[in-house]
Design a protein around this motif. Structure first.
Motif, PDB file in Angstrom:
ATOM      1  N   LYS A  52      41.131  -0.541  17.981  1.00 14.90           N
ATOM      2  CA  LYS A  52      41.734   0.479  18.845  1.00 14.90           C
ATOM      3  C   LYS A  52      41.089   0.431  20.223  1.00 14.90           C
ATOM      4  N   LEU A  53      41.927   0.269  21.252  1.00 10.92           N
ATOM      5  CA  LEU A  53      41.462   0.325  22.634  1.00 10.92           C
ATOM      6  C   LEU A  53      42.242   1.396  23.369  1.00 10.92           C
ATOM      7  N   VAL A  54      41.586   2.077  24.301  1.00  9.63           N
ATOM      8  CA  VAL A  54      42.271   2.998  25.205  1.00  9.63           C
ATOM      9  C   VAL A  54      42.030   2.524  26.629  1.00  9.63           C
ATOM     10  N   GLY A  55      43.024   2.726  27.476  1.00 10.72           N
ATOM     11  CA  GLY A  55      42.902   2.257  28.851  1.00 10.72           C
ATOM     12  C   GLY A  55      43.499   3.223  29.841  1.00 10.72           C
ATOM     13  N   ASP A  56      43.062   3.084  31.079  1.00 10.02           N
ATOM     14  CA  ASP A  56      43.571   3.916  32.155  1.00 10.02           C
ATOM     15  C   ASP A  56      43.189   3.273  33.486  1.00 10.02           C
ATOM     16  N   ILE A  57      43.747   3.823  34.557  1.00  8.97           N
ATOM     17  CA  ILE A  57      43.453   3.377  35.924  1.00  8.97           C
ATOM     18  C   ILE A  57      42.932   4.579  36.694  1.00  8.97           C
ATOM     19  N   THR A  58      41.977   4.334  37.578  1.00  8.96           N
ATOM     20  CA  THR A  58      41.536   5.378  38.498  1.00  8.96           C
ATOM     21  C   THR A  58      41.388   4.769  39.880  1.00  8.96           C
ATOM     22  N   CYS A  59      41.350   5.632  40.887  1.00  6.60           N
ATOM     23  CA  CYS A  59      41.128   5.146  42.249  1.00  6.60           C
ATOM     24  C   CYS A  59      39.799   5.679  42.743  1.00  6.60           C
ATOM     25  N   LEU A  60      39.088   4.835  43.446  1.00  5.80           N
ATOM     26  CA  LEU A  60      37.770   5.181  43.968  1.00  5.80           C
ATOM     27  C   LEU A  60      37.775   4.984  45.479  1.00  5.80           C
ATOM     28  N   PRO A  61      37.273   5.952  46.236  1.00  4.01           N
ATOM     29  CA  PRO A  61      37.213   5.775  47.683  1.00  4.01           C
ATOM     30  C   PRO A  61      36.059   4.847  48.065  1.00  4.01           C
ATOM     31  N   THR A  62      36.331   3.932  48.969  1.00  2.06           N
ATOM     32  CA  THR A  62      35.284   3.047  49.500  1.00  2.06           C
ATOM     33  C   THR A  62      35.366   3.082  51.018  1.00  2.06           C
ATOM     34  N   ALA A  63      34.408   2.474  51.676  1.00  3.79           N
ATOM     35  CA  ALA A  63      34.411   2.432  53.142  1.00  3.79           C
ATOM     36  C   ALA A  63      35.596   1.630  53.676  1.00  3.79           C
ATOM     37  N   GLU A  64      36.097   0.667  52.889  1.00  4.58           N
ATOM     38  CA  GLU A  64      37.227  -0.175  53.312  1.00  4.58           C
ATOM     39  C   GLU A  64      38.576   0.381  52.890  1.00  4.58           C
ATOM     40  N   CYS A 111      45.864  -5.001  16.920  1.00  2.00           N
ATOM     41  CA  CYS A 111      45.009  -3.997  17.564  1.00  2.00           C
ATOM     42  C   CYS A 111      45.885  -3.047  18.384  1.00  2.00           C
ATOM     43  N   VAL A 112      45.601  -1.751  18.314  1.00  2.00           N
ATOM     44  CA  VAL A 112      46.365  -0.739  19.047  1.00  2.00           C
ATOM     45  C   VAL A 112      45.823  -0.636  20.468  1.00  2.00           C
ATOM     46  N   ILE A 113      46.719  -0.780  21.438  1.00  2.00           N
ATOM     47  CA  ILE A 113      46.386  -0.683  22.856  1.00  2.00           C
ATOM     48  C   ILE A 113      47.026   0.603  23.367  1.00  2.00           C
ATOM     49  N   HIS A 114      46.216   1.647  23.588  1.00  2.00           N
ATOM     50  CA  HIS A 114      46.734   2.972  23.928  1.00  2.00           C
ATOM     51  C   HIS A 114      46.515   3.282  25.407  1.00  2.00           C
ATOM     52  N   SER A 115      47.522   3.883  26.045  1.00  2.00           N
ATOM     53  CA  SER A 115      47.432   4.243  27.462  1.00  2.00           C
ATOM     54  C   SER A 115      48.327   5.440  27.738  1.00  2.00           C
ATOM     55  N   ASP A 116      48.387   5.826  29.007  1.00  2.00           N
ATOM     56  CA  ASP A 116      49.347   6.857  29.397  1.00  2.00           C
ATOM     57  C   ASP A 116      50.696   6.186  29.662  1.00  2.00           C
ATOM     58  N   SER A 138      50.760   1.523  22.500  1.00  2.00           N
ATOM     59  CA  SER A 138      50.823   2.940  22.170  1.00  2.00           C
ATOM     60  C   SER A 138      50.718   3.737  23.461  1.00  2.00           C
ATOM     61  N   CYS A 139      51.531   4.789  23.592  1.00  2.00           N
ATOM     62  CA  CYS A 139      51.498   5.644  24.786  1.00  2.00           C
ATOM     63  C   CYS A 139      51.436   7.107  24.389  1.00  2.00           C
ATOM     64  N   GLY A 140      50.681   7.877  25.156  1.00  2.00           N
ATOM     65  CA  GLY A 140      50.639   9.317  24.962  1.00  2.00           C
ATOM     66  C   GLY A 140      51.858   9.965  25.587  1.00  2.00           C
ATOM     67  N   ARG A 141      51.936  11.283  25.473  1.00  2.00           N
ATOM     68  CA  ARG A 141      53.067  12.012  26.037  1.00  2.00           C
ATOM     69  C   ARG A 141      52.934  12.141  27.545  1.00  2.00           C
ATOM     70  N   THR A 142      54.040  12.366  28.214  1.00  2.00           N
ATOM     71  CA  THR A 142      54.055  12.540  29.655  1.00  2.00           C
ATOM     72  C   THR A 142      53.341  13.830  30.035  1.00  2.00           C
ATOM     73  N   GLY A 143      52.447  13.739  30.997  1.00  2.00           N
ATOM     74  CA  GLY A 143      51.770  14.911  31.529  1.00  2.00           C
ATOM     75  C   GLY A 143      50.671  15.484  30.661  1.00  2.00           C
TER      76      GLY A 143
END
Length: 166
Positions: A52-64, A111-116, A138-143
């Motif tokens: 089982k894996l879970v994944g997501d994306i995030t954004c990080l502020p950098t100087a560039e 293997c289960v690949i879970h995300s939004d 595999s996907c979770g519910r919206t919102g």
């Protein structure tokens, strides 16, 4: 002193309170694609690594500018088994992270690949890659951030550790 006096003194001296920036969600559902079923059902435990894996994306502020980080966590070990960084959050970002997870994570067939339900995870490119690797999507519910709570918790911890660098 009451709050009105504090407000007046702050106005006179041009003092403003610190406010947090408005949060922006990266999740943009793909209207055309039918999302995968939720195979995890908020059960964020695994008996052994690579199932089982879970994944997501995030954004990080950098100087560039903004940096987008995608990762895959193994639920048995809570380790990051795959990640990718880019200046965009298109499907190839999560595919690159999944390829790293496949190479490093000793993933079992099925293997289960879970995300939004973001457009990156419902894209044809991502689904084709999952099929090629013999994995299950595999996907979770919206919102509902609780359907991907393990990944969201990881991002909260990461952002707390690195702090606001800008």
């Amino acid at each position: 002193m009451n709050r009105k006096r504090i407000a007046r003194v702050m106005r006179e001296r041009d003092i403003r309170g610190v406010t947090r920036r408005k949060r922006h969600s990266l999740t943009r559902p793909d209207k055309k694609a039918k999302p995968a079923p939720d195979l995890i059902g908020r059960d964020f435990h695994a008996e052994r690594p690579g199932i089982k894996l879970v994944g997501d994306i995030t954004c990080l502020p950098t100087a560039e500018g903004w940096l987008y980080l995608a990762c895959w966590l193994d639920l048995a070990t809570r380790e990051v088994v795959g990640y990718a960084m880019a200046d965009h959050h298109r499907a190839e970002l999560v595919v690159d992270a999944l390829d790293m997870a496949d190479g490093r994570g000793n993933l079992e067939p099925g293997c289960v690949i879970h995300s939004d339900r973001g457009s990156e995870y419902t894209s044809t490119q991502f689904r084709d890659r999952i099929r090629q690797l013999g994995l299950r999507s595999s996907c979770g519910r919206t919102g509902s951030c609780f359907d991907n709570a393990a990944a969201e918790s990881f991002w909260a911890l990461l952002k707390e550790e690195i702090g606001n660098r800008i």
